[in-house]
Enzyme design. Structure first.
Site, mmCIF file in Angstrom:
data_model
loop_
_atom_site.group_PDB
_atom_site.id
_atom_site.type_symbol
_atom_site.label_atom_id
_atom_site.label_comp_id
_atom_site.label_asym_id
_atom_site.label_seq_id
_atom_site.Cartn_x
_atom_site.Cartn_y
_atom_site.Cartn_z
ATOM 1 N N ASN A 37 0.815 -1.226 0.000
ATOM 2 C CA ASN A 37 0.000 0.000 0.000
ATOM 3 C C ASN A 37 0.841 1.265 0.000
ATOM 4 O O ASN A 37 0.460 2.283 -0.559
ATOM 5 C CB ASN A 37 -0.944 0.007 1.208
ATOM 6 C CG ASN A 37 -1.799 1.260 1.240
ATOM 7 O OD1 ASN A 37 -2.647 1.455 0.375
ATOM 8 N ND2 ASN A 37 -1.544 2.144 2.199
ATOM 9 N N HIS A 38 2.006 1.169 0.672
ATOM 10 C CA HIS A 38 2.844 2.361 0.810
ATOM 11 C C HIS A 38 4.294 1.933 0.904
ATOM 12 O O HIS A 38 4.598 0.820 1.323
ATOM 13 C CB HIS A 38 2.463 3.127 2.080
ATOM 14 C CG HIS A 38 2.284 2.220 3.264
ATOM 15 N ND1 HIS A 38 1.055 1.727 3.636
ATOM 16 C CD2 HIS A 38 3.172 1.663 4.129
ATOM 17 C CE1 HIS A 38 1.187 0.931 4.677
ATOM 18 N NE2 HIS A 38 2.462 0.867 5.000
ATOM 19 N N LEU A 96 -11.645 10.233 -4.813
ATOM 20 C CA LEU A 96 -11.241 10.513 -3.429
ATOM 21 C C LEU A 96 -12.364 11.166 -2.625
ATOM 22 O O LEU A 96 -12.178 12.239 -2.040
ATOM 23 C CB LEU A 96 -9.993 11.414 -3.417
ATOM 24 C CG LEU A 96 -8.752 10.873 -4.147
ATOM 25 C CD1 LEU A 96 -7.650 11.943 -4.205
ATOM 26 C CD2 LEU A 96 -8.215 9.623 -3.464
ATOM 27 N N ASP A 123 0.180 -6.701 3.724
ATOM 28 C CA ASP A 123 -0.151 -5.602 4.618
ATOM 29 C C ASP A 123 -1.251 -4.728 4.001
ATOM 30 O O ASP A 123 -1.177 -4.373 2.820
ATOM 31 C CB ASP A 123 1.130 -4.770 4.810
ATOM 32 C CG ASP A 123 1.031 -3.792 5.948
ATOM 33 O OD1 ASP A 123 0.800 -4.237 7.076
ATOM 34 O OD2 ASP A 123 1.183 -2.583 5.697
ATOM 35 N N GLU A 145 -4.115 -8.904 5.056
ATOM 36 C CA GLU A 145 -4.649 -8.155 6.187
ATOM 37 C C GLU A 145 -5.763 -7.249 5.649
ATOM 38 O O GLU A 145 -5.491 -6.247 5.010
ATOM 39 C CB GLU A 145 -3.559 -7.292 6.838
ATOM 40 C CG GLU A 145 -4.068 -6.562 8.066
ATOM 41 C CD GLU A 145 -3.248 -5.335 8.439
ATOM 42 O OE1 GLU A 145 -3.283 -4.949 9.615
ATOM 43 O OE2 GLU A 145 -2.587 -4.737 7.560
ATOM 44 N N ARG A 177 2.215 -12.590 3.641
ATOM 45 C CA ARG A 177 1.197 -11.894 4.421
ATOM 46 C C ARG A 177 1.167 -10.504 3.786
ATOM 47 O O ARG A 177 2.208 -9.867 3.636
ATOM 48 C CB ARG A 177 1.617 -11.850 5.888
ATOM 49 C CG ARG A 177 0.632 -11.113 6.807
ATOM 50 C CD ARG A 177 1.041 -9.677 6.984
ATOM 51 N NE ARG A 177 0.207 -8.992 7.975
ATOM 52 C CZ ARG A 177 0.279 -7.695 8.212
ATOM 53 N NH1 ARG A 177 1.160 -6.949 7.566
ATOM 54 N NH2 ARG A 177 -0.489 -7.141 9.099
ATOM 55 N N ASP A 215 1.414 6.629 0.170
ATOM 56 C CA ASP A 215 0.682 5.562 -0.526
ATOM 57 C C ASP A 215 1.116 5.467 -1.981
ATOM 58 O O ASP A 215 1.160 6.475 -2.694
ATOM 59 C CB ASP A 215 -0.827 5.829 -0.489
ATOM 60 C CG ASP A 215 -1.435 5.347 0.811
ATOM 61 O OD1 ASP A 215 -0.831 5.600 1.868
ATOM 62 O OD2 ASP A 215 -2.511 4.726 0.763
ATOM 63 N N HIS A 251 1.117 -8.244 16.316
ATOM 64 C CA HIS A 251 2.044 -7.186 16.734
ATOM 65 C C HIS A 251 1.373 -5.810 16.786
ATOM 66 O O HIS A 251 2.066 -4.819 17.013
ATOM 67 C CB HIS A 251 3.230 -7.151 15.764
ATOM 68 C CG HIS A 251 2.816 -6.749 14.386
ATOM 69 N ND1 HIS A 251 2.141 -7.591 13.533
ATOM 70 C CD2 HIS A 251 2.927 -5.584 13.723
ATOM 71 C CE1 HIS A 251 1.862 -6.962 12.409
ATOM 72 N NE2 HIS A 251 2.339 -5.735 12.502
ATOM 73 N N ASP A 252 0.071 -5.748 16.537
ATOM 74 C CA ASP A 252 -0.622 -4.455 16.523
ATOM 75 C C ASP A 252 -1.596 -4.265 17.686
ATOM 76 O O ASP A 252 -2.159 -3.178 17.828
ATOM 77 C CB ASP A 252 -1.426 -4.300 15.219
ATOM 78 C CG ASP A 252 -0.530 -4.091 14.009
ATOM 79 O OD1 ASP A 252 0.551 -3.482 14.159
ATOM 80 O OD2 ASP A 252 -0.926 -4.540 12.914
HETATM 81 C C1 GLC Z 1 -0.467 -3.047 9.235
HETATM 82 C C2 GLC Z 1 0.641 -3.581 10.103
HETATM 83 C C3 GLC Z 1 1.063 -2.507 11.063
HETATM 84 C C4 GLC Z 1 1.572 -1.332 10.265
HETATM 85 C C5 GLC Z 1 0.533 -0.860 9.264
HETATM 86 C C6 GLC Z 1 1.123 0.064 8.263
HETATM 87 O O1 GLC Z 1 -1.604 -2.764 9.936
HETATM 88 O O2 GLC Z 1 0.218 -4.758 10.746
HETATM 89 O O3 GLC Z 1 2.024 -2.951 11.974
HETATM 90 O O4 GLC Z 1 1.893 -0.284 11.130
HETATM 91 O O5 GLC Z 1 -0.010 -1.926 8.531
HETATM 92 O O6 GLC Z 1 1.977 -0.621 7.390
#
Ligand code: GLC
Length: 534
Positions: free
Chosen positions: A126-127, A235, A224, A279, A222, A194, A341-342
């Site tokens: 995404n970024h 937008l 993100d 995710e 995985r 982004d 981890h979040d």
């Molecule tokens: C996802 C990751 C997180 C990160 C975010 C931005 O949510 O799990 O840790 O900060 O994306 O990349």
């Protein structure tokens, strides 16, 4: 593990998330290659602190094999200024020197494969980082060939192009860039611009990144914030009711699906059932389900409503029913997550070890693919991080505390007996350490190991149907079955004992308390106890 029919391996797999900076360090800390998150809160204090490395992970594959997991998801280890601890990538095809080298990665994959463990890389489409050469070029001039690789909008420097909010900071999702007098979009930190996936060159470059890792033997990804990549070109403002919610939790545009179908074809063109788990941080299982497409988009998607459910039988039943209703008709395979981890660890959220143990029984017996977060098998709680040790602007330091491998100074981390680790240890690091729990048959670690072993031998638990059974309020009971294999799971979410009449005589195969395993089930459940019967 024997295959059930022609199912791809990842349907039956239990995946273990390794948060790379905090798993283990094997090499002495190298002052020339420090782990110093750029721009993090209190970043300055980290110079000289100890963080994990890829070699540390390789050196503990023996542990993961002993535990019985099938795959490991590595959080980002790319070169990065670490503004978001690696989720701000400055080179998608290399390893951050603080964590090692590409040769270390190859050695890790080889040894994991020798041990029957698959490796997933965290792909962040995404970024990128604002230090990535693509962005550096894009922001350098309006005439840059890469200008359109990111999302730029003209306008008034006092008024962002729309009302989208960033994540982890209370600010617009737009930053005004003086150099070319324009706004750029970032759903997360300003250091994470982004990428513009509407530009086919971006898709081509990022697809090459996937191939780079696939060619190195990587078993999957995985992904993100995968729901973020397609943006509505108009937008439009977020609706007034959700205007304060970060746009990263709302972006859900149709164009993402076509991109995912193309990515899916890339992965499926490789041998060995490579796969992607996305995710999809949209707190609606119905919306998440759409990202599976018709078995032609994501192979698997994270579904977070259960992660945010309280420890309550009725609430969990409702979340499970949603999954069965939304994913079932598509033939989509569910995923289950209690910690990552979040978010705060579930031991901390649910408030007791007894509940965390019962939750482990639940997680590893629901219909779908479970994802464990490193340290949950040790029953770790979030570290208490004093204000001067806070580094994450998103408040996630507690769940990212390093893994204690052994009792005593340094807890089995090279160099950590002399200099501190980048985050403080979680509570009770001696008693919660791997070494101590490995030699205690009653430990949480041994419970996870028994559950994982049971899953391996039970086609019903790995691949069977899910059917609710009658149970008193506060108790969740279900049957998993496949052909002649059938298991009953009972989870007591309450602090009282319960008597559960069963029509069939069953024995306790695993109990979260360890009580009565291998003997006939008495029909009584202790407070916060969960059992697998068969
Ligand atoms: C996802 C990751 C997180 C990160 C975010 C931005 O949510 O799990 O840790 O900060 O994306 O990349």
């Amino acid at each position: 593990m024997t295959r059930v029919g022609s199912r791809p391996w990842w349907r039956d797999a239990v995946t273990y998330e390794v948060y790379v900076p905090s798993f283990r360090r094997a090499r002495p800390p190298d002052p020339d290659r420090p782990f110093v998150p750029f721009g993090a809160v209190n970043a300055g204090r980290l110079a000289g602190h100890v963080a994990g490395d890829l070699e540390g992970i390789r050196s503990r594959l023996e542990y993961l094999e002993w535990l019985g997991v099938d795959a490991v998801w590595l959080t980002p280890f790319y070169p990065s200024p670490l503004a978001d601890f690696g989720y701000d990538v400055s080179d998608y095809c290399d390893v951050n020197p603080a964590f090692g080298t590409l040769a270390d990665y190859d050695a890790l994959v080889d040894e994991a494969h020798r041990r029957g463990i698959r490796i997933l890389v965290d792909w962040v489409p995404n970024h990128s980082s604002d230090r990535h050469p693509w962005f550096v070029e894009s922001r350098s001039s309006r005439a840059s060939d890469r200008r359109d690789w990111y999302v730029w909008r003209d306008g008034d420097p006092d008024r962002p192009p729309n009302n989208w909010r960033a994540t982890f900071v209370d600010a617009p999702a737009w930053t005004w860039d003086e150099r070319t007098g324009a706004w750029y979009l970032h759903l997360f930190l300003p250091e994470q611009p982004d990428l513009n996936w509407a530009n086919p060159e971006v898709e081509a470059a990022m697809t090459d990144v996937l191939r780079f890792w696939l060619d190195r033997g990587t078993d999957g990804f995985r992904i993100d914030v995968v729901h973020g990549i397609g943006k509505d070109p108009a937008l439009p403002d977020a609706p007034a009711e959700t205007a304060a919610v970060p746009w990263s939790a709302q972006n859900d545009h149709e164009s993402t699906h076509a991109i995912l179908r193309r990515l899916r074809r890339v992965l499926d063109s490789y041998p060995g059932d490579r796969y992607m788990v996305g995710e999809v941080f949209l707190l609606s299982t119905a919306k998440v389900a759409r990202y599976y497409g018709h078995d032609d988009e994501l192979h698997l998607a994270f579904n977070f409503p259960p992660l945010f459910a309280p420890w309550d039988a009725e609430k969990w039943r409702e979340r499970i029913d949603r999954v069965e209703e939304e994913l079932g008709p598509r033939g989509a395979w569910p995923t289950w997550v209690l910690s990552n981890h979040d978010v705060k660890r579930h031991h901390t959220r649910y408030g007791s070890e007894a509940r965390a143990r019962a939750a482990a029984v639940l997680l590893l017996t629901l219909r779908g693919a479970p994802y464990l977060y490193m340290g949950e098998e040790l029953g770790l709680e979030d570290a208490v991080v004093p204000p001067n040790a806070v580094v994450d602007p998103g408040g996630r330091d507690g769940c990212r505390a390093p893994i204690p491998w052994a009792p005593g100074p340094g807890h089995g981390w090279e160099g950590a007996d002399r200099v501190p680790t980048w985050l403080p240890w979680p509570p009770d690091p001696d008693a919660r350490s791997v070494e101590v729990q490995r030699s205690d048959p009653g430990s949480m670690l041994q419970l996870y190991r028994r559950l994982l072993a049971l899953r391996r031998t039970s086609p019903a638990l790995r691949a069977g149907s899910w059917e609710p059974l009658p149970a008193p309020p506060g108790v969740l009971s279900y049957r998993r079955s496949l052909d002649d294999d059938s298991r009953v799971v009972i989870v007591n979410y309450t602090t009282s004992s319960h008597s559960i009449p069963l029509e069939e005589p069953l024995s306790v195969q695993v109990s979260s308390t360890g009580r009565g395993e291998g003997t006939r089930f008495s029909g009584r459940l202790d407070p916060d106890e969960a059992v697998v019967l068969g």
